[in-house]
Every structure is written in C-alpha cells, then in structure tokens.
Design a protein around this motif. Structure first.
Motif: not given
Length: 798
Positions: A275-279, A396-401, A416-423, A425-430
């Motif tokens: 599911p969507s989240g911060i990974y 889907i936001i992918i942060f390279d390095e 900002a990552c918390n906000f984009l994820d929970k509020v 509905n974006s997925t963050i990939l670190l």
C-alpha cells in the motif's frame, strides 16, 4: 464594450477586441481549481477559492485600469487592489460561527484568495495581522465590488455557493482528523506540527488556485485550451513496453552481479503491491537503482491509480543521464518532463510555450527534477513554485540519494513527507546506499520508514567489491606522497576532495608524464567540459592495464553520485560517511578486479571547512565512527552507517534541523507553525487559527545556502556563443540573444559573488546588463581545471 460587463481580461485577436467577464473567469477558475483538488478531497474549498479570488475586480476602477492596459496606455501594475475584497467578504460573512472546522476552512480559502498574486504574512515580524489588515484597509472600493458582484451572480449560483460553503466544513474536518492521527502516530506528540501541516494544506489550496487562475487567463488571452491529458490506461501500455525492453537488457545473466540485479529488479516489481506509504530502497551502488525504482513505480501507479511519478535527483551532473535512461524505457519518451536549469529548448516558440506551462504545473505523467526544484515547490515563496504543489498529491515521489537533503532542513523534509503520505495519498520512496536515520531527529518521519525490500544477504554478496581503510591524518605534502605511492601498485586511482581549492592544489602537484595521465574534475568545469573529461577518463581507463600508462583523477564531490566510472583504488579526503560510501562506489564498480579493492580515508590536517558546516559536521561524525571501527568490523555495514547518523544528529543544536534563521531569532519551521517569535506583539492572534508568516518563510527559504551567479565560459562552442552574444545582431534582436543564452546552458559555471567581484577587479568578466548575464574572459578559464579566480598562463597545469 457593454458597460454592464466587468472585464477580468481583454484581448485583441486579428484586430478585434474581446473581453472575458469577471464572472466567466471566476467560474472557469473555480472549476479548474476544483478539479485540481478533487483527488485530495477538497473540491468545494478549491471551488470557493476560485469563485471569489477576483471579486475585487467588480469595480469601475479596475475596469478603467484593464481597458487602459489593453490600449497600451501606461498603467502601474497592481495599482488597483483586487485581492483584499475576497478576503474581507469571506471572513466577514462566514467566519463568525461556532464550527471550528468551518472557521479553519474559511481562513484557508480567504488566505488563498488574498495570496494568489503573492504570499502575505498572517502575522509578520512587526506583529501586524495580515487578515485584519485586509478587513480594515481603506480605498479598495469594497462595497462597490460586492454590490456589483451580487448583481452579476444569479440566485441559483448564490444558493449553490452557500451549499458548498457548508460542505467545506466536512472537507476540513476530514483533513484535521488525518492531521491529528498523524500527530498521534509520532513519537514526540508535538502540537506545533499540526500547525505546520495546516500551513502545507493552505499552500496546497493556494497552489490549486494559482494554477487554475494562470491556466484560464492563458487560455483566454491565447484563444486556445490547454487540454489536460489523463489516459486511464497510460500505465498499462508503459508497463508492457518497460517489461519487454527490460527482458532484452537482462539477456546476460551469467555474471553474479547481473544475476543479483535481476533478482533485485523482480523484488521491486513484487513490492509494488504494497500500500501507499513511505519506504526506503537500500541497495548498493551499481545495483540498478534507477530502473528498479522505475519498475516499482510503474506497477505501483497502475495498481493504486497514482497520477504521476516524480523522480528527484540530487545533482544536475546526473539528472540528464538518468532522465535519458528513464525516457528510453518509457513508450512515449516525450511524456517524460525534465525540469532543471540545464534544459535547453530549441528556438520554437510553441515548444517553449508548452515547456513553460509544463514546468509551472508539472502536468506530465513522469517528471524528472532536482532536489532544489522539489523543495522549492514545497517551501519557496515564488508563485511559480507554489503553482506546482498540487501536482504532488496522489503521486509517487522518488528521492534519489536522499542523504543529500541538507541537514538544516530535515524537519521541513520529514514533515513534508508525512503530509504527502498521510494527507495527500502519495507514496514516497527514499533511495540511498547510506540511508539517513530520519526517525532519530526531533521531528521524525512518523511511524518510521519501512523497507521496500526484504533482501537475502546472499543476493548482495556480488556487490561487496570494496573495503574502507582508515589511512589516518596527513598534510598536503603527505597526501601527494601517498598518492604517488599507491599509483605504483594499481593501474588507476581516484582522489576525491572536499573543495575545489584542495583538488586544484593536489592536481597541480601530481604531474602528467610518460607513465601516467592525470585528470581533474570539479564544478569549476562547465557541464560540457566535464562530459568530455569523463569520456577521456573512460578511454584512458580501458587502456590502463594494456598500455602500462596509469590513470589518476583528482576530483571534488561531483563524481560521487550517478557517474558510471570505475577505478582500481580510491582515496577520499575525510567527509561524511555518506560521501565516503559514494566515492567507494566509483571503486571496482563492476567487480572487474575479481577481488576486494580499497578506498582509503584520509583526514586532511587543519582543513579549512569553517564555512562548509555540513561537510565539517559530517567529517566530525565520521571521526566518531572511525574511533569505534573495531566495534563494527566493516565500515560499510548498516551498523556503522546508523552510528554515523546518530553521531551526526547528536551534534546538532536543538533547532538546527528546523532551518534556523540566526539573524532573525527564529526558524522556518517556527514561522510555518506556531510562529511564536512574531505573534508576541499581535493583539488579534487569538481571533484566528492561522498565524503563520508565509511570506517571510518563503522569502528566506533557499535550498543551498550559497550566494552564486551563473557565468558563461569560453569552453569550445561556448566561445562561439559568447562571440554571438557580443555581436550586433544579439544587441538588436532580444529573441536571438535569448536563444543563445538557452544554448549556453552547458557552458556555465557557478561562482560566488566574492569570486565574481575578484575576477571583475582583474577585468576578467563582462556583465551584460540588458540580458542579465556574465561572461568569463578566456584567460580565466583553464582548459584543465576550468574557471579560476586569477588569470593563468596557457598550459599552467601541464
């Protein structure tokens, strides 16, 4: 023109004048704004903001102003205030209620209306209340505007508006619930975070309004619609294309590294069902991170209906090559939008116009941009940056390095990552091989960052190609001697320094001769120069073992990320462990030595880093790791990297990661949350929930705290571009001059203001005031080390 029509805009097409009424424009903007935030669950708030944003234009004063402007008569831009009326109307009519959610919704809507041409502070540094100021301001023809607006709007629409106003309370309640849940999930339960999230919500609403307003204005003035393409099956077609091309690229499974790359790629595809989240994606350098993350993102977007994939790269030096890789694996490569300062468009007005629109609203399915542009989208005060923010939702936001996010803004980044994820509905990939401990700071990523992959260590064994060795502290002469000793035992050697000055000094003392080629790379070389040097280095490396001629490269950090280059040995002047690991990634990169290679860490004695606080802090934290080296066994282990970040963060002052503003006595985090520094002298603070200093925070936000200027340099074709810029044609044809400046993007370097002034004092730089460009004289650009502060003799570094 009908005297009963109040014009928002007037255009002339084929000699015929046409007006767009305020009502037509407002209704269009309301609908576009509503569409922008429908997925976010705020369509009614967005519609109301759009409908009331220009209510102040229903006056004879504004009609006279716009008619004069359309005739070419001189007018003072902004001389007729049209933004205050909407704020006053919304607050006066709807804010005096008992429903807390409705109050907050009205404040956010009113703020968006009042800021759609530029941010203002709810409470500024003098304790002045921006909303109250708009309620009391004289000379804005408020009563006239409201009376004329009421006469222009039907009773049915008024009834619809009242119904929507009621629905905004429910929308706000939903968002406040999400924010409260977010606070509860955190380890610190800091109530100021709720106000920070509200500020991001206000910015999201403003973004939707700015985009809608600019879009409708452009469509009317240009007499053409900007069609938004939303192909529901877009991801399906690109997944098929990607998978077919990937299978062809994985034909060679024989080598252990390629086998492991194939397994990691398949794991990323399978992880798309999560599911969507911060990974976090924590795989070694050289494991194929770009395509692995793209494969994951395509499948995840398809499964969960995400609108776009946004790649965020740390450096301009790598963005174009990674964008080319991504574009090659996408069915329609034109759908990949690059947004960074080095993009060069051809001299096609329609292409330029389309590109300008896309970079302003990021309305492309796949976007490749820089960390600077992404963080500006979230925090810069420029409306062009704010306009893009709504495009981050349901993406889907992918942060390279990701470790390259400046430490002083970790609070802003994490929240900002918390906000984009929970509020949103974006997925963050670190993504990083040295994942920062983002749960170990004062304002962490709530709930922790989950691993995208569960990896069997056997899969990673082929990537164990290098070991780190602490070589101790050395002065300049000792470092040069150490380099000369090591190059005797290997065919190639890379030395990575912390500053351009260090790299130039070492390069000067390591001479080319019949036994070795010596190269230099730094940000002092323009992009085209660096590309050519890297090409020469790769050619030399291919022949190093065969010809018997050694290869040495003296570089700064520009080689640390995304540069596909491999040396038999690396020396890294001590910095943060993240930088050291990146340098080690240029050592035995493809396992070609069939044994462990060595990356040496050298502590440069008395290194002057007082102005480079982030590098100095990283160096100190690495020193703590090296002192406990025996505890970790392997300096590349997760245990060692985690200890590095714990040491790094423990040395921060309590508000350093909040983007501390020492000259003001506050921080950007504080300005965007409780704003306690500015509210002290404000009597109206308790009348509203909003209290943030949005404008001050936006004005002071700067991703990299460096005051630099771009300077065009005379490297190869850069000489021809400079000659043309100095020509009579460029002086008389502004369009031609601008096309030359676009072509010069690959022939510029960034210099600090003090460096520019020093070169100016030696008559080494020209400033073209009309074009706003600086041009470097040839004697201040060395063909081996790039831009220099003092003129050099030809071949001075040979």
């Amino acid at each position: 023109m009908n005297s009963n029509v109040f014009p928002a805009h007037i255009r002339t097409i084929n000699g015929i004048k046409d007006a767009q009424s305020v009502f037509e424009h407002s209704e269009n903007v309301a609908n576009y704004s509503c569409d922008n935030l429908r997925d976010l669950g705020m369509p009614n708030m967005a519609y109301i903001a759009g409908f009331f944003h220009d209510i102040g234009k229903y006056t004879d004063g504004f009609r006279e102003y716009i008619e004069k402007a359309s005739k070419g008569e001189p007018v003072v831009r902004g001389s007729v205030n049209h933004t205050f009326a909407g704020v006053r109307y919304l607050i006066s009519k709807y804010h005096n209620c008992e429903d807390m959610c409705l109050k907050v919704a009205i404040e956010l809507i009113a703020y968006a209306v009042g800021s759609h041409h530029g941010l203002f502070d709810v409470i500024d540094g003098n304790g002045k209340h921006g909303i109250e100021h708009r309620l009391c301001k004289d000379g804005i023809a408020y009563d006239e505007a409201i009376d004329n607006a009421k006469n222009s709007i039907s009773e049915r629409i008024v009834s619809d508006i009242e119904e929507m106003i009621g629905k905004t309370a429910g929308e706000m309640h939903s968002k406040i619930t999400l924010i409260n849940d977010l606070i509860k999930s955190g380890s610190n339960k800091d109530s100021t975070e709720a106000l920070f999230y509200i500020s991001l919500l206000a910015r999201m609403l403003l973004s939707a309004l700015i985009d809608a307003d600019r879009r409708d204005t452009a469509e009317f003035m240009e007499d053409k619609l900007n069609i938004i393409n939303e192909d529901e099956k877009y991801w399906d077609g690109n997944i098929r294309f990607f998978e077919e091309k990937l299978q062809k690229s994985f034909v060679d499974h024989k080598t252990p590294i390629n086998k492991s790359r194939s397994v990691l790629s398949d794991l990323c595809k399978d992880a798309a069902a999560n599911p969507s989240g911060i990974y976090r994606l924590n795989i070694p350098t050289g494991a194929g991170k770009t395509l692995d993350s793209l494969r994951y993102a395509l499948h995840h977007a398809n499964i969960y209906g995400k609108k776009r994939i946004i790649y965020v790269m740390p450096l301009l030096a790598i963005i174009e090559q990674n964008a080319a890789i991504i574009r090659a694996f996408i069915k329609d490569g034109n759908a990949v939008l690059e947004h960074h300062s080095n993009v060069v468009m051809d001299n096609d007005d329609e292409c330029l116009e389309k590109y300008s629109l896309l970079i302003e609203n990021w309305n492309s399915p796949i976007i490749v941009t820089t960390l600077v542009q992404l963080l500006n989208t979230l925090f810069s005060g420029k409306t062009s940056s704010i306009r893009r923010m709504h495009s981050l939702a349901n993406s889907i936001i992918i942060f390279d390095e990701v470790q390259t996010v400046p430490n002083r803004m970790l609070t802003l980044f994490n929240l900002a990552c918390n906000f984009l994820d929970k509020v949103c509905n974006s997925t963050i990939l670190l993504c990083s091989a040295t994942q920062p401990s983002l749960d170990k700071v004062k304002h962490p990523i709530h709930g922790g960052v989950k691993d995208l992959l569960q990896i069997n260590q056997r899969i990673l064994e082929p990537f164990n190609r290098v070991k780190l060795v602490n070589a101790g502290a050395m002065g300049h002469e000792e470092i040069v001697e150490f380099i000369n000793e090591k190059i005797v035992t290997v065919d190639s050697l890379l030395v990575v320094c912390n500053t351009k000055k260090e790299a130039q000094q070492i390069f000067k003392d390591i001479r080319c001769d019949n036994q070795k080629d010596v190269f230099h790379i730094s940000a002092g070389l323009c992009k085209e120069h660096r590309i050519n040097v890297l090409t020469d280095i790769n050619k030399a490396l291919k022949n190093a073992g065969k010809s018997g001629k050694k290869v040495i490269c003296i570089s700064t950090q520009v080689v640390e990320a995304g540069v596909d280059i491999s040396f038999a040995c690396v020396i890294r002047l001590q910095a943060g462990m993240d930088s050291i690991v990146q340098s080690a990634g240029r050592c035995n990169r493809h396992g070609e030595l069939n044994k462990l290679a060595t990356t040496y860490i050298i502590d440069y004695k008395n290194e002057p880093l007082s102005k480079l606080t982030e590098i100095q802090g990283g160096k100190m934290a690495t020193h703590a790791v090296l002192k406990k080296e025996s505890t970790f066994g392997n300096l590349l282990s997760d245990k060692a990297i985690n200890y590095y970040y714990e040491s790094l963060y423990s040395n921060f002052t309590i508000d350093y990661p909040d983007y501390n503003l020492k000259d003001v006595g506050t921080s950007i985090y504080e300005l965007l949350s409780d704003n306690k520094h500015n509210i002290q002298g404000c009597n109206e603070v308790n009348k509203y929930y909003l209290r943030q200093s949005f404008k001050e925070a936006g004005d002071k936000f700067n991703v990299f705290d460096s005051d630099t200027l771009e300077v065009i340099v005379p490297y190869k074709n850069g000489q021809n571009i400079i000659a043309e810029l100095c020509s009579e044609r460029a002086k008389n044809d502004l369009g031609y001059a601008r096309s030359l400046i676009r072509k010069a993007a690959g022939y510029t370097v960034s210099l600090y203001h003090y460096q520019v002034e020093k070169i100016k004092s030696n008559n080494g730089i020209k400033y073209f005031r009309d074009l706003g460009i600086y041009i470097l004289n040839p004697e201040f650009y060395d063909k081996r080390i790039g831009a220099v502060i003092e003129a050099v003799e030809p071949d001075a570094y040979y």
